[in-house]
Design an enzyme around this catalytic site. Structure first.
Site, short mmCIF file in Angstrom:
data_model
loop_
_atom_site.label_atom_id
_atom_site.label_comp_id
_atom_site.label_asym_id
_atom_site.label_seq_id
_atom_site.Cartn_x
_atom_site.Cartn_y
_atom_site.Cartn_z
N GLY A 137 0.78 -1.24 0.00
CA GLY A 137 0.00 0.00 0.00
C GLY A 137 0.81 1.28 0.00
O GLY A 137 0.31 2.33 0.40
N SER A 138 2.05 1.22 -0.48
CA SER A 138 2.85 2.46 -0.51
C SER A 138 2.27 3.47 -1.48
O SER A 138 2.35 4.68 -1.27
CB SER A 138 4.31 2.15 -0.85
OG SER A 138 4.45 1.74 -2.19
N ASN A 139 1.65 2.99 -2.56
CA ASN A 139 1.00 3.93 -3.49
C ASN A 139 -0.24 4.54 -2.86
O ASN A 139 -0.52 5.73 -3.06
CB ASN A 139 0.64 3.21 -4.79
CG ASN A 139 1.82 3.15 -5.75
OD1 ASN A 139 2.20 4.16 -6.33
ND2 ASN A 139 2.40 1.98 -5.88
N ARG A 197 -4.90 -8.01 -9.41
CA ARG A 197 -5.85 -8.85 -10.13
C ARG A 197 -6.28 -8.20 -11.44
O ARG A 197 -6.33 -6.99 -11.55
CB ARG A 197 -7.10 -9.13 -9.27
CG ARG A 197 -6.79 -10.00 -8.08
CD ARG A 197 -8.02 -10.55 -7.43
NE ARG A 197 -7.62 -11.41 -6.32
CZ ARG A 197 -7.37 -12.71 -6.46
NH1 ARG A 197 -7.52 -13.29 -7.63
NH2 ARG A 197 -6.98 -13.44 -5.45
N ASN A 227 -4.80 2.92 -13.32
CA ASN A 227 -3.85 1.97 -12.76
C ASN A 227 -2.44 2.55 -12.84
O ASN A 227 -2.11 3.30 -13.76
CB ASN A 227 -3.92 0.66 -13.55
CG ASN A 227 -2.94 -0.40 -13.06
OD1 ASN A 227 -2.86 -0.67 -11.86
ND2 ASN A 227 -2.17 -0.99 -13.98
N HIS A 265 1.43 1.36 -13.27
CA HIS A 265 2.21 0.19 -13.67
C HIS A 265 3.69 0.57 -13.64
O HIS A 265 4.05 1.63 -14.17
CB HIS A 265 1.79 -0.27 -15.08
CG HIS A 265 2.49 -1.51 -15.54
ND1 HIS A 265 2.19 -2.77 -15.06
CD2 HIS A 265 3.50 -1.66 -16.42
CE1 HIS A 265 2.98 -3.66 -15.64
NE2 HIS A 265 3.79 -3.02 -16.46
N ASP A 280 -8.40 -0.55 -19.44
CA ASP A 280 -9.34 -1.02 -20.48
C ASP A 280 -9.37 -2.54 -20.41
O ASP A 280 -8.87 -3.15 -19.46
CB ASP A 280 -8.95 -0.48 -21.87
CG ASP A 280 -7.65 -1.09 -22.40
OD1 ASP A 280 -7.25 -0.67 -23.50
OD2 ASP A 280 -7.06 -1.96 -21.73
N GLY A 287 -7.79 -4.77 -21.86
CA GLY A 287 -6.53 -5.50 -21.94
C GLY A 287 -5.77 -5.48 -20.62
O GLY A 287 -6.24 -4.92 -19.63
N ASP A 316 -2.84 -3.82 -18.86
CA ASP A 316 -1.90 -2.68 -18.92
C ASP A 316 -1.88 -2.05 -20.32
O ASP A 316 -0.84 -1.60 -20.80
CB ASP A 316 -0.49 -3.14 -18.53
CG ASP A 316 -0.47 -3.78 -17.14
OD1 ASP A 316 0.23 -4.80 -16.98
OD2 ASP A 316 -1.19 -3.29 -16.25
C1 GRF Z 1 4.40 -1.20 -7.01
O1 GRF Z 1 5.58 -1.26 -7.78
C2 GRF Z 1 3.21 -1.18 -7.94
O2 GRF Z 1 3.47 -0.52 -9.15
C3 GRF Z 1 3.02 -2.64 -8.19
O3 GRF Z 1 3.14 -3.19 -6.90
C4 GRF Z 1 4.19 -2.49 -6.21
C5 GRF Z 1 3.83 -2.28 -4.75
O4 GRF Z 1 2.81 -1.35 -4.68
N1 GRF Z 1 1.77 -2.94 -8.81
P1 GRF Z 1 2.24 -0.86 -3.24
O5 GRF Z 1 3.41 -0.56 -2.34
O6 GRF Z 1 1.40 -1.99 -2.71
O7 GRF Z 1 1.44 0.37 -3.57
#
Ligand code: GRF
Length: 203
Positions: free
Chosen positions: A14-16, A93, A109, A111, A143, A145, A147
């Site tokens: 969950g850092s994002n 997922r 998303n 990526h 979409d 597809g 990514d």
């Molecule tokens: C990140 O590199 C993200 O792009 C990928 O999973 C990694 C961890 O993301 N999908 P997060 O720390 O869980 O947000």
């Protein structure tokens, strides 16, 4: 002005998600994370949401009847929270075309590669193995597809000769934490226009 409501889907650390939370707080953005949904009950992203007093729920795929049931549960939670934009932040997922079409141009998303290169899993490792000199991350609309949706913004990083998977992934992650909040802020300001495959950021 009412805050624009987003729903964040995550699968792990969950850092994002944390980067979005921090950007909203530090910049006073008119954005509210209305709900955090994780497909794993032990995802640390849930802990982050709890600590921040943000509504959160685990919807565990293997506890659902099938993929359709899983996605319907997610959709129901999002709509109950009046979510306007779904943000996949480390969500691991693939969503069905049925779900994707319901949230067309309202689902983004992050990526960890410069799409269209290196789609799918371990994009950072793919880039390192391929020997590219520039890597990075992409925020795109989701979409049907994997990514493949229209690209909103990208941020690049150099690949160094002595990079390991972890050093490169770490350098990309720093940019992810800038790119995703930036894209969400642009969306909240109605500065994103989509024309087919092309996304234009209006001033
Ligand atoms: C990140 O590199 C993200 O792009 C990928 O999973 C990694 C961890 O993301 N999908 P997060 O720390 O869980 O947000």
């Amino acid at each position: 002005m009412n805050n624009r409501k987003i729903g964040v889907l995550a699968s792990g650390f969950g850092s994002n998600l944390q980067a979005i939370m921090d950007a909203i707080a530090q910049k006073g953005l008119p954005i509210e994370i209305a709900v955090v949904i994780c497909d794993k009950g032990d995802a640390y992203a849930l802990e982050r949401a709890k600590n921040a007093g943000i509504s959160h729920v685990a919807i565990v795929r293997k506890e659902c009847l099938d993929k359709n049931d899983f996605e319907n549960k997610i959709d129901t939670v999002l709509r109950a929270a009046d979510v306007e934009l779904v943000v996949l932040a480390g969500f691991m997922r693939i969503l069905s075309s049925g779900f994707v079409s319901k949230w067309k141009h309202k689902n983004i998303n992050i990526h960890p590669a410069l799409l269209p290169a290196f789609t799918g899993l371990d994009a950072q490792g793919q880039a390192l193995e391929y020997g590219v000199k520039v890597a990075g991350c992409t925020v795109h609309f989701v979409d049907e597809g994997m990514d493949t949706g229209p690209i909103i913004l990208q941020k690049a990083v150099p690949v160094l000769d002595d990079d390991t998977h972890d050093t490169l992934a770490g350098r990309i992650l720093v940019q992810e934490h800038l790119a995703l909040p930036e894209a969400i802020e642009l969306w909240a300001s109605d500065k994103i226009e989509v024309h087919g495959r092309k996304v234009y950021i209006t001033k």
